[in-house]
Design a protein around this motif. Structure first.
Motif, PDB file in Angstrom:
ATOM      1  N   ILE A  81      32.926 -13.867 -50.333  1.00 49.14           N
ATOM      2  CA  ILE A  81      33.444 -13.679 -49.328  1.00 49.14           C
ATOM      3  C   ILE A  81      33.702 -11.979 -49.210  1.00 49.14           C
ATOM      4  O   ILE A  81      34.020 -11.533 -49.797  1.00 49.14           O
ATOM      5  CB  ILE A  81      34.803 -14.115 -49.310  1.00 49.14           C
ATOM      6  CG1 ILE A  81      34.905 -15.641 -49.312  1.00 49.14           C
ATOM      7  CG2 ILE A  81      35.783 -13.795 -47.959  1.00 49.14           C
ATOM      8  CD1 ILE A  81      35.982 -16.556 -49.689  1.00 49.14           C
ATOM      9  N   ARG A  82      33.064 -11.553 -47.736  1.00 51.06           N
ATOM     10  CA  ARG A  82      33.159 -10.306 -47.394  1.00 51.06           C
ATOM     11  C   ARG A  82      34.047  -9.784 -46.482  1.00 51.06           C
ATOM     12  O   ARG A  82      34.273 -10.508 -45.613  1.00 51.06           O
ATOM     13  CB  ARG A  82      31.719  -9.987 -46.795  1.00 51.06           C
ATOM     14  CG  ARG A  82      31.183  -8.651 -46.568  1.00 51.06           C
ATOM     15  CD  ARG A  82      30.035  -8.503 -46.184  1.00 51.06           C
ATOM     16  NE  ARG A  82      28.891  -8.471 -47.191  1.00 51.06           N
ATOM     17  CZ  ARG A  82      27.772  -8.178 -47.297  1.00 51.06           C
ATOM     18  NH1 ARG A  82      27.208  -7.704 -46.107  1.00 51.06           N
ATOM     19  NH2 ARG A  82      26.826  -8.178 -48.284  1.00 51.06           N
ATOM     20  N   PHE A  83      34.937  -8.599 -46.879  1.00 51.36           N
ATOM     21  CA  PHE A  83      35.796  -8.061 -45.994  1.00 51.36           C
ATOM     22  C   PHE A  83      35.130  -6.833 -45.688  1.00 51.36           C
ATOM     23  O   PHE A  83      35.063  -5.803 -46.473  1.00 51.36           O
ATOM     24  CB  PHE A  83      37.184  -7.893 -46.950  1.00 51.36           C
ATOM     25  CG  PHE A  83      37.981  -9.038 -47.033  1.00 51.36           C
ATOM     26  CD1 PHE A  83      37.448 -10.176 -46.891  1.00 51.36           C
ATOM     27  CD2 PHE A  83      39.157  -8.766 -47.631  1.00 51.36           C
ATOM     28  CE1 PHE A  83      38.272 -11.482 -46.906  1.00 51.36           C
ATOM     29  CE2 PHE A  83      40.236  -9.998 -47.912  1.00 51.36           C
ATOM     30  CZ  PHE A  83      39.589 -11.362 -47.603  1.00 51.36           C
ATOM     31  N   ALA A 197      27.875  -8.766 -64.275  1.00 48.43           N
ATOM     32  CA  ALA A 197      27.105  -9.806 -64.320  1.00 48.43           C
ATOM     33  C   ALA A 197      25.913  -9.450 -63.192  1.00 48.43           C
ATOM     34  O   ALA A 197      24.881  -9.349 -63.738  1.00 48.43           O
ATOM     35  CB  ALA A 197      27.579 -11.172 -63.839  1.00 48.43           C
ATOM     36  N   THR A 198      26.462  -8.956 -62.216  1.00 50.36           N
ATOM     37  CA  THR A 198      25.112  -8.856 -61.147  1.00 50.36           C
ATOM     38  C   THR A 198      24.633  -7.339 -61.746  1.00 50.36           C
ATOM     39  O   THR A 198      23.184  -7.303 -61.517  1.00 50.36           O
ATOM     40  CB  THR A 198      25.639  -8.412 -59.889  1.00 50.36           C
ATOM     41  OG1 THR A 198      26.583  -9.707 -59.472  1.00 50.36           O
ATOM     42  CG2 THR A 198      24.672  -8.402 -58.758  1.00 50.36           C
ATOM     43  N   GLY A 199      25.224  -6.481 -61.992  1.00 50.73           N
ATOM     44  CA  GLY A 199      24.432  -5.213 -62.610  1.00 50.73           C
ATOM     45  C   GLY A 199      23.756  -5.398 -63.755  1.00 50.73           C
ATOM     46  O   GLY A 199      22.587  -4.956 -63.785  1.00 50.73           O
ATOM     47  N   ALA A 325      21.422  -4.832 -53.687  1.00 53.45           N
ATOM     48  CA  ALA A 325      22.224  -5.462 -52.603  1.00 53.45           C
ATOM     49  C   ALA A 325      21.219  -6.505 -52.143  1.00 53.45           C
ATOM     50  O   ALA A 325      20.455  -6.780 -52.445  1.00 53.45           O
ATOM     51  CB  ALA A 325      21.949  -4.272 -51.631  1.00 53.45           C
ATOM     52  N   ASN A 326      22.098  -7.238 -51.251  1.00 53.66           N
ATOM     53  CA  ASN A 326      21.505  -8.218 -50.604  1.00 53.66           C
ATOM     54  C   ASN A 326      20.706  -7.825 -49.234  1.00 53.66           C
ATOM     55  O   ASN A 326      21.321  -6.953 -48.318  1.00 53.66           O
ATOM     56  CB  ASN A 326      22.391  -9.533 -49.872  1.00 53.66           C
ATOM     57  CG  ASN A 326      23.009 -10.282 -51.143  1.00 53.66           C
ATOM     58  OD1 ASN A 326      22.079 -10.765 -51.906  1.00 53.66           O
ATOM     59  ND2 ASN A 326      24.296 -10.435 -51.390  1.00 53.66           N
ATOM     60  N   GLY A 327      19.588  -7.992 -49.186  1.00 56.32           N
ATOM     61  CA  GLY A 327      18.625  -7.544 -47.893  1.00 56.32           C
ATOM     62  C   GLY A 327      18.686  -5.903 -47.546  1.00 56.32           C
ATOM     63  O   GLY A 327      18.578  -5.594 -46.592  1.00 56.32           O
TER      64      GLY A 327
HETATM   65  P1  NAD Z   1      31.171  -2.905 -53.576  1.00 62.40           P
HETATM   66  O1  NAD Z   1      32.187  -2.764 -52.447  1.00 62.40           O
HETATM   67  O2  NAD Z   1      31.857  -2.919 -54.911  1.00 62.40           O
HETATM   68  O3  NAD Z   1      30.262  -1.480 -53.326  1.00 62.40           O
HETATM   69  C1  NAD Z   1      29.552  -1.060 -52.513  1.00 62.40           C
HETATM   70  C2  NAD Z   1      29.179   0.498 -52.936  1.00 62.40           C
HETATM   71  O4  NAD Z   1      28.137   0.767 -51.763  1.00 62.40           O
HETATM   72  C3  NAD Z   1      30.203   1.500 -52.591  1.00 62.40           C
HETATM   73  O5  NAD Z   1      29.979   2.294 -53.612  1.00 62.40           O
HETATM   74  C4  NAD Z   1      30.160   1.991 -51.320  1.00 62.40           C
HETATM   75  O6  NAD Z   1      30.804   3.247 -51.052  1.00 62.40           O
HETATM   76  C5  NAD Z   1      28.629   2.042 -51.201  1.00 62.40           C
HETATM   77  N1  NAD Z   1      27.796   1.955 -49.833  1.00 62.40           N
HETATM   78  C6  NAD Z   1      28.246   1.106 -48.839  1.00 62.40           C
HETATM   79  N2  NAD Z   1      27.569   1.326 -47.714  1.00 62.40           N
HETATM   80  C7  NAD Z   1      26.741   2.520 -48.250  1.00 62.40           C
HETATM   81  C8  NAD Z   1      25.411   3.210 -47.459  1.00 62.40           C
HETATM   82  N3  NAD Z   1      25.296   2.821 -46.231  1.00 62.40           N
HETATM   83  N4  NAD Z   1      25.311   4.100 -48.271  1.00 62.40           N
HETATM   84  C9  NAD Z   1      25.614   4.501 -49.503  1.00 62.40           C
HETATM   85  N5  NAD Z   1      26.502   3.924 -50.038  1.00 62.40           N
HETATM   86  C10 NAD Z   1      27.042   2.764 -49.689  1.00 62.40           C
HETATM   87  O7  NAD Z   1      30.061  -4.036 -53.277  1.00 62.40           O
HETATM   88  P2  NAD Z   1      29.142  -4.622 -54.352  1.00 62.40           P
HETATM   89  O8  NAD Z   1      29.851  -5.907 -54.834  1.00 62.40           O
HETATM   90  O9  NAD Z   1      28.860  -3.676 -55.470  1.00 62.40           O
HETATM   91  O10 NAD Z   1      27.883  -5.235 -53.487  1.00 62.40           O
HETATM   92  C11 NAD Z   1      26.835  -4.195 -53.325  1.00 62.40           C
HETATM   93  C12 NAD Z   1      25.781  -4.782 -52.447  1.00 62.40           C
HETATM   94  O11 NAD Z   1      25.477  -5.876 -53.695  1.00 62.40           O
HETATM   95  C13 NAD Z   1      26.118  -5.968 -51.286  1.00 62.40           C
HETATM   96  O12 NAD Z   1      24.729  -6.077 -50.665  1.00 62.40           O
HETATM   97  C14 NAD Z   1      26.254  -7.331 -51.954  1.00 62.40           C
HETATM   98  O13 NAD Z   1      26.255  -8.487 -51.145  1.00 62.40           O
HETATM   99  C15 NAD Z   1      25.531  -7.427 -53.119  1.00 62.40           C
HETATM  100  N6  NAD Z   1      25.881  -8.385 -54.074  1.00 62.40           N
HETATM  101  C16 NAD Z   1      26.881  -8.197 -54.760  1.00 62.40           C
HETATM  102  C17 NAD Z   1      27.138  -9.054 -55.945  1.00 62.40           C
HETATM  103  C18 NAD Z   1      28.462  -8.842 -56.484  1.00 62.40           C
HETATM  104  O14 NAD Z   1      28.534  -9.750 -57.489  1.00 62.40           O
HETATM  105  N7  NAD Z   1      29.439  -8.089 -56.522  1.00 62.40           N
HETATM  106  C19 NAD Z   1      26.181 -10.049 -56.280  1.00 62.40           C
HETATM  107  C20 NAD Z   1      24.948 -10.143 -55.406  1.00 62.40           C
HETATM  108  C21 NAD Z   1      24.834  -9.128 -54.530  1.00 62.40           C
END
Ligand code: NAD
Length: 424
Positions: A81-83, A197-199, A325-327
């Protein structure tokens, strides 16, 4: 097949079209028949709700909330879920489909879903976010369920929101049901290892790809865009394995040091600075978008969608892109990246470590038993490595990119399952 000509991509920034164009190519390679193609391209369910919330100043604001279940062919649907202010139906639809393919690539028994609320959590108080989360959960009571649809965190949400979601759902059922959501705090049935886990999966994928490319991690450099959950753990775990992280970035800009950045120090700085790298003075500040064009071995986009697109793909110098990231790569950029000989560990493979450990969390909740962190890591590393090898083998077999190979693996699995299950 009667669908040979795909609809032309009208808008590079439309993630649903981007997903569909890859889906289309993989379907053609598999020789998928029209019936199954049409089933798999259409989301099973799309729900849009209006959520009136009383703000702290007494005013009432109405937020748009979404949940898209793309598929429940392999099992209950799963997705975060994304906010975020940018949340919209097209984005949620694409993310939901990606979840279907992602779960299939790593071979876990889930379909795909995604949800989101168009809001800016950075400008909201904890109380406002709690009311919004509970209201969203209550509107989705018929959708969510431990055997139906299982949410998780994504951008802008974390364990705190998942705890509210679990509590609200459990209240309506008259009992505690912690398996309805994953990514919960540890004390509420969260899994050890889930946060990183994702990292961690990004790190496993990166090392597996580096092995194929004969890049020695100890002599390699890497840039990581996005320093949130995914980017910071990917950077930390890669650094621990000898990779020199020369650049990191977040919304405040990009930070560069040719000698390598102290990732632990950067994480500590961010944690004490409201989650931002703003003002991080240990390194040189560079333009935010320049991070993608640095001369590095490995590039990890771990922020958001379409950052690698037809405008900048030509300028990318990395040998390997591992998509946290996704996409992050637009469909138009795929061709440019392929022509340049850059190898991509695609999102639906490389960032599947999160959903894998979410699955372990759900399994543990249902068992009423807790695994050690060591067991979680060992099992998720094995799943990620096996998935990587399978996608790599498929890419060699068909002489296609790793991205299309991942779609081929996923679509083949879902299509076969659909045929066994049958329809009306
Ligand atoms: P998060 O909110 O923890 O972190 C996002 C980071 O990206 C922040 O540091 C933000 O400042 C930075 N950011 C956003 N837009 C940016 C831009 N245009 N340029 C540079 N930096 C930018 O989010 P997250 O959970 O780390 O997710 C990041 C990506 O990974 C998303 O695409 C998400 O869908 C994907 N993802 C997340 C998970 C998970 O377990 N959290 C799993 C699979 C995929």
């Amino acid at each position: 097949m009667g669908y040979i000509e795909p609809a032309p991509l009208k808008d590079e920034e439309n993630p649903f079209e981007a997903m569909m164009s890859r889906f289309h190519i993989a379907s053609q390679i598999l020789g998928l028949d029209d019936e199954v193609y049409n089933v798999l391209k259409s989301p099973a369910k799309q729900v849009i709700v209006s959520l009136p919330i009383t703000m702290d100043d007494g005013s009432i604001r109405v937020f748009d909330g979404y949940r898209v279940v793309h598929s429940n062919i392999l099992g209950p649907s799963k997705g975060g879920i994304r906010f975020d202010p940018g949340v919209n139906l097209d984005e949620v639809k694409a993310l939901a489909a990606w979840m279907t393919w992602k779960c299939a690539v790593v071979d876990i028994p889930y379909g795909g879903a995604k949800g989101g609320i168009q809001c800016n959590p950075r400008e909201m108080s904890a109380g406002e976010i709690e009311r919004l989360t509970r209201s969203y959960t209550s509107s989705m009571i018929e959708i969510f369920g431990a055997d139906r649809d299982i949410p998780a965190p994504d951008m802008g949400t974390g364990p705190r929101e998942m705890a509210w979601l679990m509590d609200e759902y459990s209240r309506t059922q008259g009992m505690t049901i912690n398996s309805v959501v994953t990514g919960k705090p540890l004390v509420l049935g969260g899994s050890l290892g889930r946060t990183e886990a994702t990292g961690r999966g990004v790190m496993v994928s990166a090392l597996a790809a580096m092995e194929k490319l004969k890049i020695n991690p100890y002599k390699s450099t890497c840039a990581v865009q996005g320093f949130g959950n995914v980017g910071s753990f990917a950077a930390l775990l890669l650094a621990e394995r000898g990779v020199k992280i020369v650049a990191i970035s977040d919304l405040s800009g990009a930070y560069y040091n040719a000698n390598g950045i102290d990732i632990e120090g950067a994480i500590a700085y961010r944690n004490n600075n409201k989650g931002s790298l703003e003002g991080y003075a240990e390194v040189e500040k560079i333009d935010g978008s320049a991070i993608l064009e640095l001369e590095v071995d490995v590039l990890v986009p771990a922020a958001t969608e379409d950052v690698i697109n037809s405008h900048n793909a030509e300028k990318i110098k990395a040998k390997l892109i591992v998509e946290g990231a996704n996409g992050p790569t637009s469909a138009k950029a795929d061709t440019i990246i392929n022509d340049k000989g850059i190898i991509v560990a695609p999102d639906i493979l490389a960032n599947a470590g999160g959903v894998t450990v979410s699955y372990f969390e759900w399994v543990q909740n249902r068992l009423g038993y807790k695994w050690t962190g060591e067991r979680v890591n060992r099992r998720s590393d094995r799943i990620m490595k096996d998935a990587f090898d399978n996608v790599y083998k498929t890419s060699q077999e068909y002489n296609i990119s790793m991205r299309i190979a991942a779609y081929v693996v996923a679509i083949d699995k879902v299509a076969k399952t659909y045929k066994y299950r049958g329809g009306y």
